[in-house]
Design a protein around this motif. Structure first.
Motif, PDB file in Angstrom:
ATOM      1  N   LEU A   1       0.813  -1.221   0.000  1.00  0.00           N
ATOM      2  CA  LEU A   1       0.000   0.000   0.000  1.00  0.00           C
ATOM      3  C   LEU A   1       0.843   1.267   0.000  1.00  0.00           C
ATOM      4  O   LEU A   1       0.372   2.326  -0.414  1.00  0.00           O
ATOM      5  CB  LEU A   1      -0.924   0.014   1.223  1.00  0.00           C
ATOM      6  CG  LEU A   1      -1.928  -1.128   1.345  1.00  0.00           C
ATOM      7  CD1 LEU A   1      -2.845  -0.888   2.540  1.00  0.00           C
ATOM      8  CD2 LEU A   1      -2.747  -1.273   0.067  1.00  0.00           C
ATOM      9  N   CYS A   2       2.061   1.171   0.486  1.00  0.00           N
ATOM     10  CA  CYS A   2       2.968   2.326   0.538  1.00  0.00           C
ATOM     11  C   CYS A   2       4.385   1.815   0.302  1.00  0.00           C
ATOM     12  O   CYS A   2       4.967   1.182   1.191  1.00  0.00           O
ATOM     13  CB  CYS A   2       2.865   3.022   1.891  1.00  0.00           C
ATOM     14  SG  CYS A   2       4.111   4.311   2.150  1.00  0.00           S
ATOM     15  N   PRO A   3       4.950   2.070  -0.887  1.00  0.00           N
ATOM     16  CA  PRO A   3       6.235   1.456  -1.259  1.00  0.00           C
ATOM     17  C   PRO A   3       7.458   2.120  -0.624  1.00  0.00           C
ATOM     18  O   PRO A   3       8.395   2.536  -1.306  1.00  0.00           O
ATOM     19  CB  PRO A   3       6.246   1.582  -2.783  1.00  0.00           C
ATOM     20  CG  PRO A   3       5.439   2.813  -3.059  1.00  0.00           C
ATOM     21  CD  PRO A   3       4.366   2.844  -2.009  1.00  0.00           C
ATOM     22  N   SER A   4       7.443   2.204   0.693  1.00  0.00           N
ATOM     23  CA  SER A   4       8.617   2.664   1.436  1.00  0.00           C
ATOM     24  C   SER A   4       9.453   1.449   1.830  1.00  0.00           C
ATOM     25  O   SER A   4       8.892   0.400   2.196  1.00  0.00           O
ATOM     26  CB  SER A   4       8.179   3.409   2.700  1.00  0.00           C
ATOM     27  OG  SER A   4       9.273   3.555   3.594  1.00  0.00           O
ATOM     28  N   PRO A   5      10.776   1.552   1.792  1.00  0.00           N
ATOM     29  CA  PRO A   5      11.608   0.416   2.210  1.00  0.00           C
ATOM     30  C   PRO A   5      11.472   0.099   3.697  1.00  0.00           C
ATOM     31  O   PRO A   5      11.908  -0.961   4.142  1.00  0.00           O
ATOM     32  CB  PRO A   5      13.028   0.870   1.866  1.00  0.00           C
ATOM     33  CG  PRO A   5      12.966   2.359   1.853  1.00  0.00           C
ATOM     34  CD  PRO A   5      11.599   2.698   1.348  1.00  0.00           C
TER      35      PRO A   5
ATOM     36  N   VAL B   1      -6.818   2.918   8.437  1.00  0.00           N
ATOM     37  CA  VAL B   1      -7.805   1.846   8.445  1.00  0.00           C
ATOM     38  C   VAL B   1      -7.512   0.851   7.330  1.00  0.00           C
ATOM     39  O   VAL B   1      -7.571  -0.375   7.537  1.00  0.00           O
ATOM     40  CB  VAL B   1      -9.227   2.420   8.299  1.00  0.00           C
ATOM     41  CG1 VAL B   1     -10.263   1.310   8.188  1.00  0.00           C
ATOM     42  CG2 VAL B   1      -9.555   3.331   9.483  1.00  0.00           C
ATOM     43  N   GLU B   2      -7.165   1.362   6.155  1.00  0.00           N
ATOM     44  CA  GLU B   2      -6.860   0.474   5.022  1.00  0.00           C
ATOM     45  C   GLU B   2      -5.619  -0.369   5.304  1.00  0.00           C
ATOM     46  O   GLU B   2      -5.552  -1.549   4.921  1.00  0.00           O
ATOM     47  CB  GLU B   2      -6.674   1.311   3.754  1.00  0.00           C
ATOM     48  CG  GLU B   2      -7.984   1.927   3.255  1.00  0.00           C
ATOM     49  CD  GLU B   2      -7.767   2.942   2.154  1.00  0.00           C
ATOM     50  OE1 GLU B   2      -6.620   3.037   1.646  1.00  0.00           O
ATOM     51  OE2 GLU B   2      -8.732   3.646   1.800  1.00  0.00           O
ATOM     52  N   GLN B   3      -4.633   0.221   5.980  1.00  0.00           N
ATOM     53  CA  GLN B   3      -3.436  -0.561   6.351  1.00  0.00           C
ATOM     54  C   GLN B   3      -3.814  -1.687   7.318  1.00  0.00           C
ATOM     55  O   GLN B   3      -3.366  -2.831   7.147  1.00  0.00           O
ATOM     56  CB  GLN B   3      -2.382   0.348   7.000  1.00  0.00           C
ATOM     57  CG  GLN B   3      -1.540   1.143   6.020  1.00  0.00           C
ATOM     58  CD  GLN B   3      -0.423   0.319   5.402  1.00  0.00           C
ATOM     59  OE1 GLN B   3      -0.127  -0.800   5.811  1.00  0.00           O
ATOM     60  NE2 GLN B   3       0.218   0.881   4.369  1.00  0.00           N
ATOM     61  N   ILE B   4      -4.632  -1.394   8.311  1.00  0.00           N
ATOM     62  CA  ILE B   4      -5.059  -2.428   9.256  1.00  0.00           C
ATOM     63  C   ILE B   4      -5.831  -3.521   8.523  1.00  0.00           C
ATOM     64  O   ILE B   4      -5.607  -4.728   8.743  1.00  0.00           O
ATOM     65  CB  ILE B   4      -5.925  -1.818  10.378  1.00  0.00           C
ATOM     66  CG1 ILE B   4      -5.074  -0.921  11.280  1.00  0.00           C
ATOM     67  CG2 ILE B   4      -6.602  -2.920  11.194  1.00  0.00           C
ATOM     68  CD1 ILE B   4      -4.194  -1.652  12.260  1.00  0.00           C
ATOM     69  N   ASP B   5      -6.740  -3.115   7.641  1.00  0.00           N
ATOM     70  CA  ASP B   5      -7.484  -4.091   6.834  1.00  0.00           C
ATOM     71  C   ASP B   5      -6.526  -5.023   6.098  1.00  0.00           C
ATOM     72  O   ASP B   5      -6.687  -6.251   6.103  1.00  0.00           O
ATOM     73  CB  ASP B   5      -8.355  -3.377   5.794  1.00  0.00           C
ATOM     74  CG  ASP B   5      -9.649  -2.827   6.362  1.00  0.00           C
ATOM     75  OD1 ASP B   5     -10.012  -3.166   7.501  1.00  0.00           O
ATOM     76  OD2 ASP B   5     -10.313  -2.047   5.641  1.00  0.00           O
ATOM     77  N   TYR B   6      -5.544  -4.423   5.441  1.00  0.00           N
ATOM     78  CA  TYR B   6      -4.617  -5.203   4.621  1.00  0.00           C
ATOM     79  C   TYR B   6      -3.771  -6.127   5.490  1.00  0.00           C
ATOM     80  O   TYR B   6      -3.605  -7.312   5.172  1.00  0.00           O
ATOM     81  CB  TYR B   6      -3.721  -4.272   3.806  1.00  0.00           C
ATOM     82  CG  TYR B   6      -2.879  -5.015   2.787  1.00  0.00           C
ATOM     83  CD1 TYR B   6      -3.364  -5.238   1.504  1.00  0.00           C
ATOM     84  CD2 TYR B   6      -1.624  -5.520   3.125  1.00  0.00           C
ATOM     85  CE1 TYR B   6      -2.604  -5.943   0.562  1.00  0.00           C
ATOM     86  CE2 TYR B   6      -0.868  -6.221   2.202  1.00  0.00           C
ATOM     87  CZ  TYR B   6      -1.362  -6.428   0.930  1.00  0.00           C
ATOM     88  OH  TYR B   6      -0.623  -7.135   0.015  1.00  0.00           O
ATOM     89  N   LEU B   7      -3.232  -5.579   6.579  1.00  0.00           N
ATOM     90  CA  LEU B   7      -2.376  -6.382   7.445  1.00  0.00           C
ATOM     91  C   LEU B   7      -3.125  -7.577   8.019  1.00  0.00           C
ATOM     92  O   LEU B   7      -2.603  -8.696   8.050  1.00  0.00           O
ATOM     93  CB  LEU B   7      -1.807  -5.513   8.573  1.00  0.00           C
ATOM     94  CG  LEU B   7      -0.788  -4.449   8.146  1.00  0.00           C
ATOM     95  CD1 LEU B   7      -0.495  -3.497   9.303  1.00  0.00           C
ATOM     96  CD2 LEU B   7       0.497  -5.090   7.638  1.00  0.00           C
TER      97      LEU B   7
END
Length: 355
Positions: A238-242, A285-291
């Motif tokens: 969702l966020c392409p940070s290393p 919220v979307e990060q929690i959903d994905y995780l």
């Protein structure tokens, strides 16, 4: 509706107090202050019952000065050179000062703040409505190659270590500041770093993968016999940070019965990597959903990075933690699942990883 208790996977309140040069940082923390994301008053207002409090050695008196070295290449990739390795005396000096601040906070709190050395002590402090502190070392720069200082830190209460911050040391290589990028950006642990992981397993000290390169993550996974932990990292998809985790890394965390803590830092939430406080809460919220979709509902919690990052205005201090919980509730999360994400998952994994 009563607020749900929160146990947070990461904050930098001790580092902020150390770098503020306040005449009495302990009383500022206990009595509340305008500056900073976290103090005892804000924690209580947000139903924060405890968390991982990080010890961190800044590279200089201007700890964020390296951000001024921001570079952008022709492909639009933004990067910042990692700060150089830190001398052990400088690293230890700042850690000792932060330990002193925390010791004074605990003493002057008269039981309202407790440094916890065991899972049982954590549970007891929470039952007694004290703020339960689990001490974490963010980057092992202060630890000598013979591990003498580790023994001192352990006796004080250290129960969690990230071998590296985003700065190389004798134990390994930190993931650089670069966006967008894969986390596969260099070497992993050194042989001494491998020894550190083994010793942490032996001493029941949690090993945090949050700032390691992808190679370093897999080095830890290969050596460690404990659950894999990323105290404050998000999903790379969702966020392409290393600094964020690939699905393969997340699967490894799931398979070892480990934990990942949602990092509130906007640069690890946004698809453009921008550090902007006007970032939409729904990205969290979307990060929690994905995780949860990748690792399962028993392996996700919060890892705010309070006092160490730019966070969304909607959760600008610990007092606003219920805003995030309410957003998840409105998403359809059950009260049982909210309890897990907010605190029970962290407490469960700690019961398995520290004595």
């Amino acid at each position: 509706m009563q607020n749900i208790p929160v146990f947070d996977g990461h904050n930098d309140a001790l580092g902020r107090m150390y770098m503020s040069k306040s005449a009495n940082p302990a009383q500022g923390f206990l009595n509340g202050q305008d500056e900073g994301h976290l103090d005892l008053i804000k924690a209580r207002a947000g139903s924060m019952v405890g968390g991982f409090f990080a010890l961190y050695s800044p590279s200089s008196d201007d700890p964020l000065g390296f951000l001024s070295k921001l570079q952008s290449d022709d492909d639009g990739v933004v990067s910042i050179p990692n700060p150089p390795p830190l001398g052990i005396e400088d690293a230890q000096r700042s850690i000792i000062s932060q330990m002193s601040i925390l010791a004074k906070i605990e003493r002057e709190s008269l039981g309202d703040v407790v440094i916890c050395k065991t899972s049982t002590a954590l549970q007891e402090a929470i039952r007694n409505e004290s703020l339960a502190i689990l001490l974490h070392l963010e980057g092992a720069d202060a630890i000598d190659e013979n591990f003498d200082f580790l023994e001192i830190l352990y006796r004080f209460g250290l129960r969690s270590i990230g071998p590296v911050w985003s700065r190389d040391n004798i134990f390994g290589y930190g993931v650089p500041f670069r966006f967008p990028s894969s986390p596969d950006l260099g070497e992993g642990l050194t042989s001494r770093g491998e020894d550190l992981v083994r010793l942490c397993n032996e001493m029941k000290i949690l090993v945090d993968t949050a700032h390691t390169t992808e190679k370093g993550f897999w080095d830890i996974a290969k050596i460690s016999n404990a659950p894999l932990i990323a105290t404050h990292s998000n999903a790379h998809a969702l966020c392409p940070s290393p600094r964020n985790l690939t699905d393969r890394q997340l699967h490894a965390i799931r398979d070892t019965d480990g934990m990942v803590g949602l990092n509130f830092a906007t640069g690890f939430l946004r698809s453009d990597g921008a550090m902007r406080p006007d970032t939409d809460l729904q990205l969290m919220v979307e990060q929690i959903d994905y995780l949860i979709g990748v690792v399962g509902e028993n392996h996700v919690g919060f890892g705010s990075d309070y006092d160490g990052a730019i966070v969304p205005e909607s959760v600008a201090t610990a007092a606003k933690l219920p805003v995030l919980v309410d957003a998840l509730r409105h998403r359809g999360y059950s009260e049982e699942l909210l309890q897990k994400i907010a605190s029970k998952n962290w407490l469960s994994v700690l019961e398995k990883t520290i004595e």
